[in-house]
Design a protein around this motif. Structure first.
Motif, mmCIF file in Angstrom:
data_model
loop_
_atom_site.group_PDB
_atom_site.id
_atom_site.type_symbol
_atom_site.label_atom_id
_atom_site.label_comp_id
_atom_site.label_asym_id
_atom_site.label_seq_id
_atom_site.Cartn_x
_atom_site.Cartn_y
_atom_site.Cartn_z
ATOM 1 N N THR A 83 37.502 41.270 41.441
ATOM 2 C CA THR A 83 38.569 40.413 40.915
ATOM 3 C C THR A 83 38.475 39.019 41.515
ATOM 4 O OG1 THR A 83 40.034 42.302 40.551
ATOM 5 C CG2 THR A 83 41.076 40.142 40.714
ATOM 6 N N LEU A 84 38.251 38.950 42.832
ATOM 7 C CA LEU A 84 38.098 37.654 43.497
ATOM 8 C C LEU A 84 36.895 36.891 42.951
ATOM 9 C CD1 LEU A 84 38.850 38.751 47.170
ATOM 10 C CD2 LEU A 84 40.319 37.346 45.705
ATOM 11 N N GLN A 85 35.816 37.604 42.677
ATOM 12 C CA GLN A 85 34.617 36.976 42.118
ATOM 13 C C GLN A 85 34.909 36.431 40.724
ATOM 14 O OE1 GLN A 85 31.819 35.952 43.101
ATOM 15 N NE2 GLN A 85 30.504 35.849 41.309
ATOM 16 N N LEU A 86 35.579 37.228 39.911
ATOM 17 C CA LEU A 86 35.845 36.815 38.535
ATOM 18 C C LEU A 86 36.835 35.656 38.446
ATOM 19 C CD1 LEU A 86 35.940 40.323 36.829
ATOM 20 C CD2 LEU A 86 34.170 38.564 36.594
ATOM 21 N N ASN A 87 37.802 35.611 39.350
ATOM 22 C CA ASN A 87 38.771 34.507 39.272
ATOM 23 C C ASN A 87 38.322 33.277 40.075
ATOM 24 O OD1 ASN A 87 39.648 34.740 41.991
ATOM 25 N ND2 ASN A 87 41.387 36.032 41.441
ATOM 26 N N GLY A 88 37.145 33.368 40.698
ATOM 27 C CA GLY A 88 36.557 32.213 41.365
ATOM 28 C C GLY A 88 36.979 31.987 42.806
ATOM 29 N N SER A 89 37.813 32.838 43.359
ATOM 30 C CA SER A 89 38.297 32.584 44.716
ATOM 31 C C SER A 89 37.404 33.187 45.815
ATOM 32 C CB SER A 89 39.741 33.063 44.880
ATOM 33 O OG SER A 89 39.850 34.421 44.549
#
Length: 102
Positions: A83-89
């Motif tokens: 999720t962090l990877q997909l939202n860029g964070s």
């Protein structure tokens, strides 16, 4: 618990894994492909692996692997990291922890 905290703070990115876990493999690959060299602890290959898995479970890791620590702090398992990877964070977290340079 103390052992987990100590190991988790030894590098910018620490992953507790099992060598036979496909999600662990995917998460390790995600970090390697970004140029991050995480410290990996394969619980199924460590003499105190069961103990460490129990401690991770008590920390709230469910499932217990992969358990990802960035900057000494528990981030989460595969679903949280993806999720962090997909939202860029994720990238910013890695930069802040000193695991990645621009």
């Amino acid at each position: 618990m103390d052992r987990i905290a100590k190991l988790a703070s030894q590098r910018a990115v620490v992953i507790f894994s099992k060598s036979t876990c496909c999600m662990c493999h995917a998460i390790k690959r995600l970090f390697y492909e970004q140029g991050v060299s995480p410290m990996i602890h394969e619980l199924d290959e460590e003499s105190r692996g069961k103990e460490m898995e129990y401690a991770l479970n008590k920390l709230g890791c469910s499932p217990t692997v992969p358990a990802v620590f960035i900057g000494g702090k528990f981030v989460g398992s595969a679903d949280v990291v993806m999720t962090l990877q997909l939202n860029g964070s994720l990238k910013q977290m890695l930069i802040d922890a000193g695991a990645l340079w621009l």
